[in-house]
Design a protein around this motif. Structure first.
Motif, PDB file in Angstrom:
ATOM      1  N   SER A 124     -39.870 -18.061  14.916  1.00  0.00           N
ATOM      2  CA  SER A 124     -39.337 -19.408  14.662  1.00  0.00           C
ATOM      3  C   SER A 124     -39.755 -19.903  13.273  1.00  0.00           C
ATOM      4  N   GLU A 125     -40.978 -19.559  12.864  1.00  0.00           N
ATOM      5  CA  GLU A 125     -41.427 -19.931  11.515  1.00  0.00           C
ATOM      6  C   GLU A 125     -40.642 -19.150  10.457  1.00  0.00           C
ATOM      7  N   ALA A 126     -40.405 -17.868  10.729  1.00  0.00           N
ATOM      8  CA  ALA A 126     -39.645 -17.034   9.798  1.00  0.00           C
ATOM      9  C   ALA A 126     -38.247 -17.625   9.606  1.00  0.00           C
ATOM     10  N   ARG A 146     -53.243 -18.127  12.605  1.00  0.00           N
ATOM     11  CA  ARG A 146     -52.468 -17.356  13.593  1.00  0.00           C
ATOM     12  C   ARG A 146     -52.452 -17.988  14.978  1.00  0.00           C
ATOM     13  N   LEU A 147     -52.535 -19.323  15.027  1.00  0.00           N
ATOM     14  CA  LEU A 147     -52.420 -19.977  16.335  1.00  0.00           C
ATOM     15  C   LEU A 147     -51.008 -19.725  16.853  1.00  0.00           C
ATOM     16  N   CYS A 148     -50.902 -19.204  18.056  1.00  0.00           N
ATOM     17  CA  CYS A 148     -49.560 -19.003  18.627  1.00  0.00           C
ATOM     18  C   CYS A 148     -49.598 -19.033  20.146  1.00  0.00           C
ATOM     19  N   VAL A 149     -48.512 -19.514  20.704  1.00  0.00           N
ATOM     20  CA  VAL A 149     -48.353 -19.617  22.160  1.00  0.00           C
ATOM     21  C   VAL A 149     -46.951 -19.105  22.494  1.00  0.00           C
ATOM     22  N   HIS A 150     -46.848 -18.331  23.560  1.00  0.00           N
ATOM     23  CA  HIS A 150     -45.551 -17.782  23.968  1.00  0.00           C
ATOM     24  C   HIS A 150     -44.512 -18.912  24.070  1.00  0.00           C
ATOM     25  N   LEU A 154     -44.076 -21.045  27.122  1.00  0.00           N
ATOM     26  CA  LEU A 154     -45.205 -21.841  27.608  1.00  0.00           C
ATOM     27  C   LEU A 154     -45.655 -22.904  26.605  1.00  0.00           C
ATOM     28  N   GLN A 155     -44.874 -23.086  25.556  1.00  0.00           N
ATOM     29  CA  GLN A 155     -45.265 -24.110  24.561  1.00  0.00           C
ATOM     30  C   GLN A 155     -45.081 -25.518  25.122  1.00  0.00           C
ATOM     31  N   GLY A 156     -45.851 -26.455  24.567  1.00  0.00           N
ATOM     32  CA  GLY A 156     -45.719 -27.855  24.982  1.00  0.00           C
ATOM     33  C   GLY A 156     -46.499 -28.216  26.234  1.00  0.00           C
ATOM     34  N   HIS A 157     -47.465 -27.355  26.607  1.00  0.00           N
ATOM     35  CA  HIS A 157     -48.300 -27.643  27.781  1.00  0.00           C
ATOM     36  C   HIS A 157     -49.766 -27.794  27.402  1.00  0.00           C
ATOM     37  N   GLY A 158     -50.051 -27.900  26.121  1.00  0.00           N
ATOM     38  CA  GLY A 158     -51.427 -28.112  25.696  1.00  0.00           C
ATOM     39  C   GLY A 158     -52.235 -26.838  25.474  1.00  0.00           C
ATOM     40  N   ILE A 159     -51.596 -25.671  25.619  1.00  0.00           N
ATOM     41  CA  ILE A 159     -52.348 -24.410  25.456  1.00  0.00           C
ATOM     42  C   ILE A 159     -52.787 -24.236  23.992  1.00  0.00           C
ATOM     43  N   GLY A 160     -51.909 -24.597  23.058  1.00  0.00           N
ATOM     44  CA  GLY A 160     -52.254 -24.498  21.637  1.00  0.00           C
ATOM     45  C   GLY A 160     -53.482 -25.340  21.315  1.00  0.00           C
ATOM     46  N   ALA A 161     -53.510 -26.561  21.817  1.00  0.00           N
ATOM     47  CA  ALA A 161     -54.653 -27.446  21.562  1.00  0.00           C
ATOM     48  C   ALA A 161     -55.920 -26.880  22.195  1.00  0.00           C
ATOM     49  N   ARG A 162     -55.792 -26.281  23.370  1.00  0.00           N
ATOM     50  CA  ARG A 162     -56.965 -25.691  24.036  1.00  0.00           C
ATOM     51  C   ARG A 162     -57.505 -24.497  23.248  1.00  0.00           C
ATOM     52  N   LEU A 221     -57.320 -25.068   8.003  1.00  0.00           N
ATOM     53  CA  LEU A 221     -56.148 -24.269   8.360  1.00  0.00           C
ATOM     54  C   LEU A 221     -54.975 -24.626   7.475  1.00  0.00           C
ATOM     55  N   GLU A 222     -53.957 -23.809   7.534  1.00  0.00           N
ATOM     56  CA  GLU A 222     -52.784 -23.988   6.671  1.00  0.00           C
ATOM     57  C   GLU A 222     -51.534 -23.859   7.520  1.00  0.00           C
ATOM     58  N   THR A 223     -50.520 -24.584   7.131  1.00  0.00           N
ATOM     59  CA  THR A 223     -49.229 -24.374   7.768  1.00  0.00           C
ATOM     60  C   THR A 223     -48.131 -24.617   6.743  1.00  0.00           C
ATOM     61  N   GLY A 278     -43.854 -29.727  13.688  1.00  0.00           N
ATOM     62  CA  GLY A 278     -44.552 -29.655  14.983  1.00  0.00           C
ATOM     63  C   GLY A 278     -46.003 -29.242  14.799  1.00  0.00           C
ATOM     64  N   ASN A 279     -46.223 -28.242  13.951  1.00  0.00           N
ATOM     65  CA  ASN A 279     -47.593 -27.793  13.689  1.00  0.00           C
ATOM     66  C   ASN A 279     -48.408 -28.916  13.058  1.00  0.00           C
ATOM     67  N   LEU A 280     -47.812 -29.585  12.076  1.00  0.00           N
ATOM     68  CA  LEU A 280     -48.532 -30.659  11.375  1.00  0.00           C
ATOM     69  C   LEU A 280     -48.900 -31.773  12.351  1.00  0.00           C
ATOM     70  N   ARG A 281     -47.974 -32.114  13.261  1.00  0.00           N
ATOM     71  CA  ARG A 281     -48.251 -33.158  14.260  1.00  0.00           C
ATOM     72  C   ARG A 281     -49.417 -32.771  15.151  1.00  0.00           C
ATOM     73  N   LEU A 282     -49.367 -31.524  15.617  1.00  0.00           N
ATOM     74  CA  LEU A 282     -50.451 -31.039  16.496  1.00  0.00           C
ATOM     75  C   LEU A 282     -51.795 -31.111  15.771  1.00  0.00           C
ATOM     76  N   TYR A 283     -51.844 -30.619  14.537  1.00  0.00           N
ATOM     77  CA  TYR A 283     -53.110 -30.588  13.812  1.00  0.00           C
ATOM     78  C   TYR A 283     -53.623 -32.003  13.521  1.00  0.00           C
ATOM     79  N   ARG A 284     -52.728 -32.914  13.173  1.00  0.00           N
ATOM     80  CA  ARG A 284     -53.162 -34.291  12.900  1.00  0.00           C
ATOM     81  C   ARG A 284     -53.690 -34.929  14.179  1.00  0.00           C
ATOM     82  N   ARG A 285     -53.002 -34.654  15.270  1.00  0.00           N
ATOM     83  CA  ARG A 285     -53.397 -35.249  16.546  1.00  0.00           C
ATOM     84  C   ARG A 285     -54.813 -34.825  16.944  1.00  0.00           C
ATOM     85  N   VAL A 286     -55.236 -33.615  16.598  1.00  0.00           N
ATOM     86  CA  VAL A 286     -56.581 -33.175  16.952  1.00  0.00           C
ATOM     87  C   VAL A 286     -57.573 -33.369  15.803  1.00  0.00           C
TER      88      VAL A 286
HETATM   89  C1  COA Z   1     -47.970 -24.138  17.155  1.00  0.00           C
HETATM   90  C2  COA Z   1     -48.066 -23.683  18.578  1.00  0.00           C
HETATM   91  C3  COA Z   1     -49.197 -22.668  18.703  1.00  0.00           C
HETATM   92  C4  COA Z   1     -48.394 -24.877  19.483  1.00  0.00           C
HETATM   93  O1  COA Z   1     -48.652 -24.409  20.801  1.00  0.00           O
HETATM   94  P1  COA Z   1     -48.433 -25.347  22.080  1.00  0.00           P
HETATM   95  O2  COA Z   1     -49.127 -24.704  23.213  1.00  0.00           O
HETATM   96  O3  COA Z   1     -47.006 -25.659  22.236  1.00  0.00           O
HETATM   97  O4  COA Z   1     -49.242 -26.641  21.614  1.00  0.00           O
HETATM   98  P2  COA Z   1     -49.545 -27.941  22.472  1.00  0.00           P
HETATM   99  O5  COA Z   1     -48.840 -27.841  23.789  1.00  0.00           O
HETATM  100  O6  COA Z   1     -51.009 -28.104  22.480  1.00  0.00           O
HETATM  101  O7  COA Z   1     -48.894 -29.076  21.594  1.00  0.00           O
HETATM  102  C5  COA Z   1     -47.490 -29.044  21.335  1.00  0.00           C
HETATM  103  C6  COA Z   1     -46.821 -30.293  21.820  1.00  0.00           C
HETATM  104  O8  COA Z   1     -46.860 -30.357  23.250  1.00  0.00           O
HETATM  105  C7  COA Z   1     -47.341 -31.644  23.648  1.00  0.00           C
HETATM  106  N1  COA Z   1     -48.086 -31.488  24.899  1.00  0.00           N
HETATM  107  C8  COA Z   1     -49.344 -31.030  25.036  1.00  0.00           C
HETATM  108  N2  COA Z   1     -49.690 -31.020  26.339  1.00  0.00           N
HETATM  109  C9  COA Z   1     -48.625 -31.447  27.028  1.00  0.00           C
HETATM  110  C10 COA Z   1     -48.362 -31.633  28.406  1.00  0.00           C
HETATM  111  N3  COA Z   1     -49.282 -31.370  29.334  1.00  0.00           N
HETATM  112  N4  COA Z   1     -47.146 -32.087  28.758  1.00  0.00           N
HETATM  113  C11 COA Z   1     -46.196 -32.366  27.832  1.00  0.00           C
HETATM  114  N5  COA Z   1     -46.393 -32.187  26.497  1.00  0.00           N
HETATM  115  C12 COA Z   1     -47.589 -31.747  26.120  1.00  0.00           C
HETATM  116  C13 COA Z   1     -48.216 -32.068  22.551  1.00  0.00           C
HETATM  117  O9  COA Z   1     -48.356 -33.462  22.526  1.00  0.00           O
HETATM  118  C14 COA Z   1     -47.477 -31.555  21.365  1.00  0.00           C
HETATM  119  O10 COA Z   1     -46.442 -32.458  21.039  1.00  0.00           O
HETATM  120  P3  COA Z   1     -46.076 -32.762  19.535  1.00  0.00           P
HETATM  121  O11 COA Z   1     -45.372 -31.524  19.046  1.00  0.00           O
HETATM  122  O12 COA Z   1     -45.192 -33.911  19.618  1.00  0.00           O
HETATM  123  O13 COA Z   1     -47.371 -33.006  18.803  1.00  0.00           O
HETATM  124  C15 COA Z   1     -46.734 -23.050  19.080  1.00  0.00           C
HETATM  125  O14 COA Z   1     -45.707 -23.989  18.907  1.00  0.00           O
HETATM  126  C16 COA Z   1     -46.340 -21.766  18.351  1.00  0.00           C
HETATM  127  O15 COA Z   1     -46.738 -20.661  18.764  1.00  0.00           O
HETATM  128  N6  COA Z   1     -45.564 -21.890  17.262  1.00  0.00           N
HETATM  129  C17 COA Z   1     -45.079 -20.743  16.501  1.00  0.00           C
HETATM  130  C18 COA Z   1     -46.182 -20.145  15.666  1.00  0.00           C
HETATM  131  C19 COA Z   1     -46.774 -21.168  14.697  1.00  0.00           C
HETATM  132  O16 COA Z   1     -46.070 -21.792  13.932  1.00  0.00           O
HETATM  133  N7  COA Z   1     -48.117 -21.303  14.713  1.00  0.00           N
HETATM  134  C20 COA Z   1     -48.832 -22.208  13.849  1.00  0.00           C
HETATM  135  C21 COA Z   1     -49.193 -21.529  12.592  1.00  0.00           C
HETATM  136  S1  COA Z   1     -49.928 -22.634  11.403  1.00  0.00           S
END
Ligand code: COA
Length: 165
Positions: free
Chosen positions: A28-30, A84-88, A91-99, A119-121, A127-135
């Motif tokens: 998706s980044e590519a 290299r933070l990444c989530v399948h 399963l994105q959007g469930h807080g796994i990235g933040a964990r 870190l860098e993005t 989306g990445n910037l929002r996540l990083y700012r939020r934490v």
């Molecule tokens: C970046 C990445 C790792 C985030 O992983 P993720 O598990 O989706 O991250 P989170 O779930 O913690 O946060 C993502 C969003 O879900 C929301 N969220 C977290 N827990 C949630 C829950 N229980 N229910 C609903 N939404 C939730 C967060 O608020 C966040 O929303 P935002 O985008 O508006 O800030 C993932 O999107 C990814 O693999 N991206 C591609 C690779 C990439 O770009 N990596 C970063 C390199 S710098």
């Protein structure tokens, strides 16, 4: 989510799954940058193996499947570079990235003594910037990646870890 995702330190047996997951997740980044030679897509399996051996690598697991990963290492200036933070995608959007991020920060500040997390993005990865700012990360500058992508550099003092975790 109705299922339990656990976070743990990666072992050498995880290398291949991390390698494949990273390749999938960074598509998706590519696409966003129109660049399929970005670093996470051209990294070799051997490089992933070496990082597991020397750096601080965490995985998220769902049963036997690696569904997320992150890595970090302390650099010469005492800052920890997290990458290299990444989530399948399913399963994105469930807080796994933040964990994952929290697990890496905790280990880097704890046993590895980091004073700052960095870190860098890519500049268009909202989306990445929002996540990083939020934490708790703040943009501190810009850089050009070796892959040609314009990057935003974000930092967070390790001292704030206890209050923002
Ligand atoms: C970046 C990445 C790792 C985030 O992983 P993720 O598990 O989706 O991250 P989170 O779930 O913690 O946060 C993502 C969003 O879900 C929301 N969220 C977290 N827990 C949630 C829950 N229980 N229910 C609903 N939404 C939730 C967060 O608020 C966040 O929303 P935002 O985008 O508006 O800030 C993932 O999107 C990814 O693999 N991206 C591609 C690779 C990439 O770009 N990596 C970063 C390199 S710098």
């Amino acid at each position: 989510m109705g299922m339990s995702v656990t976070i743990s330190v990666a072992t050498e047996q995880d290398a291949e799954q991390i390698f494949r997951l990273q390749y999938l997740c960074f598509q998706s980044e590519a696409a966003l940058y129109g660049n399929y030679r970005i670093d996470p897509l051209v990294e070799t399996l051997d490089a992933v193996r070496e990082e597991i051996a020397s750096d601080c690598v965490f995985v998220a697991r769902l049963g036997d499947e690696v569904v997320g990963a992150v890595r970090g290492k302390v650099t010469e200036d005492g800052a920890a570079a997290i990458a290299r933070l990444c989530v399948h995608p399913r399963l994105q959007g469930h807080g796994i990235g933040a964990r994952l991020l929290r697990a890496a920060e905790s280990a880097l500040a704890g046993e590895r003594g980091a004073t700052l997390f960095r870190l860098e993005t890519g500049h268009r990865s909202e989306g990445n910037l929002r996540l990083y700012r939020r934490v708790g990360y703040e943009a501190v500058g810009r850089a050009k990646g070796t892959d040609g992508v314009d990057l935003i550099i974000l930092e967070k003092p390790a001292a704030t870890y206890a209050t923002t975790a």
